[in-house]
Design a protein around this motif. Structure first.
Motif, mmCIF file in Angstrom:
data_model
loop_
_atom_site.group_PDB
_atom_site.id
_atom_site.type_symbol
_atom_site.label_atom_id
_atom_site.label_comp_id
_atom_site.label_asym_id
_atom_site.label_seq_id
_atom_site.Cartn_x
_atom_site.Cartn_y
_atom_site.Cartn_z
ATOM 1 N N SER A 262 0.816 -1.214 0.000
ATOM 2 C CA SER A 262 0.000 0.000 0.000
ATOM 3 C C SER A 262 0.849 1.263 0.000
ATOM 4 O O SER A 262 0.480 2.262 -0.631
ATOM 5 C CB SER A 262 -0.937 -0.007 1.208
ATOM 6 O OG SER A 262 -0.196 -0.123 2.418
ATOM 7 N N TYR A 263 1.999 1.247 0.673
ATOM 8 C CA TYR A 263 2.821 2.451 0.718
ATOM 9 C C TYR A 263 3.490 2.731 -0.624
ATOM 10 O O TYR A 263 3.732 3.883 -0.969
ATOM 11 C CB TYR A 263 3.870 2.366 1.841
ATOM 12 C CG TYR A 263 4.656 1.074 1.882
ATOM 13 C CD1 TYR A 263 5.787 0.882 1.110
ATOM 14 C CD2 TYR A 263 4.247 0.039 2.717
ATOM 15 C CE1 TYR A 263 6.498 -0.304 1.135
ATOM 16 C CE2 TYR A 263 4.944 -1.157 2.755
ATOM 17 C CZ TYR A 263 6.066 -1.323 1.965
ATOM 18 O OH TYR A 263 6.776 -2.506 1.995
ATOM 19 N N VAL A 264 3.771 1.676 -1.391
ATOM 20 C CA VAL A 264 4.321 1.875 -2.736
ATOM 21 C C VAL A 264 3.261 2.518 -3.633
ATOM 22 O O VAL A 264 3.538 3.468 -4.375
ATOM 23 C CB VAL A 264 4.808 0.548 -3.341
ATOM 24 C CG1 VAL A 264 5.287 0.761 -4.770
ATOM 25 C CG2 VAL A 264 5.929 -0.040 -2.489
ATOM 26 N N THR A 265 2.049 2.030 -3.551
ATOM 27 C CA THR A 265 0.954 2.595 -4.337
ATOM 28 C C THR A 265 0.748 4.057 -3.996
ATOM 29 O O THR A 265 0.579 4.904 -4.890
ATOM 30 C CB THR A 265 -0.343 1.802 -4.082
ATOM 31 O OG1 THR A 265 -0.122 0.427 -4.384
ATOM 32 C CG2 THR A 265 -1.477 2.346 -4.928
ATOM 33 N N ALA A 266 0.763 4.395 -2.707
ATOM 34 C CA ALA A 266 0.570 5.779 -2.282
ATOM 35 C C ALA A 266 1.690 6.676 -2.791
ATOM 36 O O ALA A 266 1.446 7.811 -3.237
ATOM 37 C CB ALA A 266 0.490 5.843 -0.763
ATOM 38 N N LEU A 267 2.906 6.174 -2.753
ATOM 39 C CA LEU A 267 4.043 6.952 -3.245
ATOM 40 C C LEU A 267 3.910 7.205 -4.743
ATOM 41 O O LEU A 267 4.118 8.338 -5.213
ATOM 42 C CB LEU A 267 5.349 6.212 -2.940
ATOM 43 C CG LEU A 267 6.644 6.877 -3.406
ATOM 44 C CD1 LEU A 267 6.843 8.230 -2.732
ATOM 45 C CD2 LEU A 267 7.841 5.970 -3.122
ATOM 46 N N LEU A 268 3.564 6.189 -5.499
ATOM 47 C CA LEU A 268 3.433 6.364 -6.946
ATOM 48 C C LEU A 268 2.271 7.284 -7.305
ATOM 49 O O LEU A 268 2.347 8.033 -8.287
ATOM 50 C CB LEU A 268 3.275 5.018 -7.629
ATOM 51 C CG LEU A 268 4.496 4.104 -7.611
ATOM 52 C CD1 LEU A 268 4.264 2.888 -8.485
ATOM 53 C CD2 LEU A 268 5.748 4.842 -8.060
ATOM 54 N N GLU A 269 1.217 7.264 -6.518
ATOM 55 C CA GLU A 269 0.121 8.195 -6.766
ATOM 56 C C GLU A 269 0.601 9.636 -6.605
ATOM 57 O O GLU A 269 0.240 10.516 -7.383
ATOM 58 C CB GLU A 269 -1.042 7.911 -5.818
ATOM 59 C CG GLU A 269 -1.859 6.694 -6.204
ATOM 60 C CD GLU A 269 -2.440 6.807 -7.609
ATOM 61 O OE1 GLU A 269 -3.062 7.850 -7.910
ATOM 62 O OE2 GLU A 269 -2.252 5.868 -8.402
ATOM 63 N N ALA A 270 1.437 9.887 -5.610
ATOM 64 C CA ALA A 270 1.966 11.234 -5.409
ATOM 65 C C ALA A 270 2.880 11.651 -6.556
ATOM 66 O O ALA A 270 2.976 12.836 -6.886
ATOM 67 C CB ALA A 270 2.707 11.306 -4.079
ATOM 68 N N LEU A 271 3.556 10.684 -7.156
ATOM 69 C CA LEU A 271 4.488 10.974 -8.254
ATOM 70 C C LEU A 271 3.841 10.923 -9.629
ATOM 71 O O LEU A 271 4.530 11.113 -10.640
ATOM 72 C CB LEU A 271 5.655 9.976 -8.199
ATOM 73 C CG LEU A 271 6.549 10.048 -6.961
ATOM 74 C CD1 LEU A 271 7.581 8.925 -6.997
ATOM 75 C CD2 LEU A 271 7.232 11.399 -6.857
ATOM 76 N N THR A 272 2.544 10.704 -9.687
ATOM 77 C CA THR A 272 1.846 10.561 -10.960
ATOM 78 C C THR A 272 2.159 11.664 -11.967
ATOM 79 O O THR A 272 2.360 11.369 -13.157
ATOM 80 C CB THR A 272 0.327 10.458 -10.726
ATOM 81 O OG1 THR A 272 0.044 9.228 -10.074
ATOM 82 C CG2 THR A 272 -0.436 10.502 -12.040
ATOM 83 N N PRO A 273 2.240 12.936 -11.577
ATOM 84 C CA PRO A 273 2.532 13.972 -12.588
ATOM 85 C C PRO A 273 3.859 13.757 -13.311
ATOM 86 O O PRO A 273 4.027 14.229 -14.444
ATOM 87 C CB PRO A 273 2.554 15.265 -11.762
ATOM 88 C CG PRO A 273 1.673 14.983 -10.597
ATOM 89 C CD PRO A 273 1.927 13.541 -10.262
ATOM 90 N N LEU A 274 4.792 13.064 -12.692
ATOM 91 C CA LEU A 274 6.072 12.803 -13.323
ATOM 92 C C LEU A 274 6.050 11.515 -14.156
ATOM 93 O O LEU A 274 7.025 11.214 -14.847
ATOM 94 C CB LEU A 274 7.173 12.698 -12.268
ATOM 95 C CG LEU A 274 7.320 13.905 -11.337
ATOM 96 C CD1 LEU A 274 8.432 13.639 -10.319
ATOM 97 C CD2 LEU A 274 7.607 15.172 -12.130
ATOM 98 N N LEU A 275 4.962 10.778 -14.085
ATOM 99 C CA LEU A 275 4.893 9.465 -14.733
ATOM 100 C C LEU A 275 3.830 9.378 -15.812
ATOM 101 O O LEU A 275 3.871 8.454 -16.631
ATOM 102 C CB LEU A 275 4.591 8.374 -13.694
ATOM 103 C CG LEU A 275 5.576 8.242 -12.520
ATOM 104 C CD1 LEU A 275 5.001 7.261 -11.498
ATOM 105 C CD2 LEU A 275 6.934 7.796 -12.989
ATOM 106 N N THR A 276 2.901 10.312 -15.862
ATOM 107 C CA THR A 276 1.702 10.130 -16.687
ATOM 108 C C THR A 276 1.980 10.108 -18.178
ATOM 109 O O THR A 276 1.203 9.537 -18.941
ATOM 110 C CB THR A 276 0.674 11.233 -16.410
ATOM 111 O OG1 THR A 276 1.321 12.512 -16.433
ATOM 112 C CG2 THR A 276 0.027 11.031 -15.059
#
Length: 280
Positions: A262-276
């Protein structure tokens, strides 16, 4: 990765799996969890550098000597990613991996600023370190403040700190003299970061302890850090620039039974603007 245009950028995903000044083995596991989640999210394969080994938890010189073969392999891999026209995305174990990556970034993209998210400045030198921890020398080596044997080339004009709050005297002096700007945690930090970056191309380094203690599993728990919402807001600002690359380190495994944790998912959600806008 994101850029000033909406077109997708092909990405080279690398997992640095080895030890690099570790106090324990948990970031070697956590970096794998992160790499797997990125691979699944973006639909791209992982290139792995190094292999997990038992942590030594000794002085910086012994740690550097032990890690140097894997760090040189990491530098070669990042050089290959850049030379292939790919944008590097790296899941690292520890911050010390930046001793290998940032000189390569400086060589390929001398126009890019390195935005260093970290609770610590990692600007110590072997002569001034108070802890003897290799990770505490991770940013200063590429800046040429000491010779790691892995290169340098990054200039202080292209270095920005974000979220640093546990600083040693020599590091504080570099900030107080204006040698390296620090964007502090606070309600205006996204706007402040945008002002300092000023539209320049950006290579992003994230040490997960920049987040407030307990947000995700990390070796260091430093209070007064960023929230995941803060990280998302700063990522949105950075995504207005060309993202030259992204590396994330110091995420430990809490042996979460969820897949992905769950913490990996939360981290990636925060980084979404850099990944989209990344593409296979």
């Amino acid at each position: 990765m994101s850029s000033t245009t909406p077109s997708a950028h092909p990405v080279g995903l690398t997992h640095f799996a080895g030890r690099a000044g570790d106090h324990n083995d948990l970031a070697m596991i956590g970096s794998r969890e992160l790499a797997d989640a990125l691979s699944a999210r973006l639909g791209i394969e992982i290139t792995t550098v190094g292999v997990p080994e038992p942590a030594r938890s000794v002085g910086w010189k012994e740690e550097l000597d032990a890690a140097t073969p894997a760090l040189k392999a990491m530098a070669s891999q990042l050089d290959h990613v850049f030379s292939s026209g790919l944008t590097p995305l790296t899941a690292c174990s520890r911050c010390a991996v930046a001793l290998a990556t940032l000189p390569v970034v400086a060589a390929h993209r001398p126009d890019a600023v390195v935005v260093w998210f970290d609770a610590h400045a990692d600007l110590n030198t072997p002569e001034k370190t108070t802890s003897g921890y290799l990770g505490g020398l991770a940013y200063s080596g590429p800046l040429g403040l000491w010779d790691s044997g892995l290169g340098s080339g990054l200039t202080t004009d292209n270095a920005i700190l974000v979220g640093a709050r546990d600083l040693d005297p020599a590091e504080q002096e570099l900030i107080d003299t204006g040698t390296i700007p620090l964007v502090k945690v606070g309600p205006s930090m996204a706007d402040d970061l945008g002002t300092v970056v000023d539209g320049r191309p950006v290579y992003v380094h994230i040490d997960c302890d920049v987040l407030d203690a307990g947000t995700v599993p990390t070796d260091y728990l430093v209070p007064g850090g960023m929230t995941l919402a803060d990280l998302r807001a700063t990522a949105e600002v950075l995504a207005e620039s060309e993202i030259v690359g992204l590396e994330v380190g110091e995420l430990e495994s809490a042996r979460d039974e969820e897949t992905p944790p769950s913490y990996v998912t939360a981290l990636l959600e925060a980084l979404t603007p850099l990944l989209t806008t990344a593409s296979p």
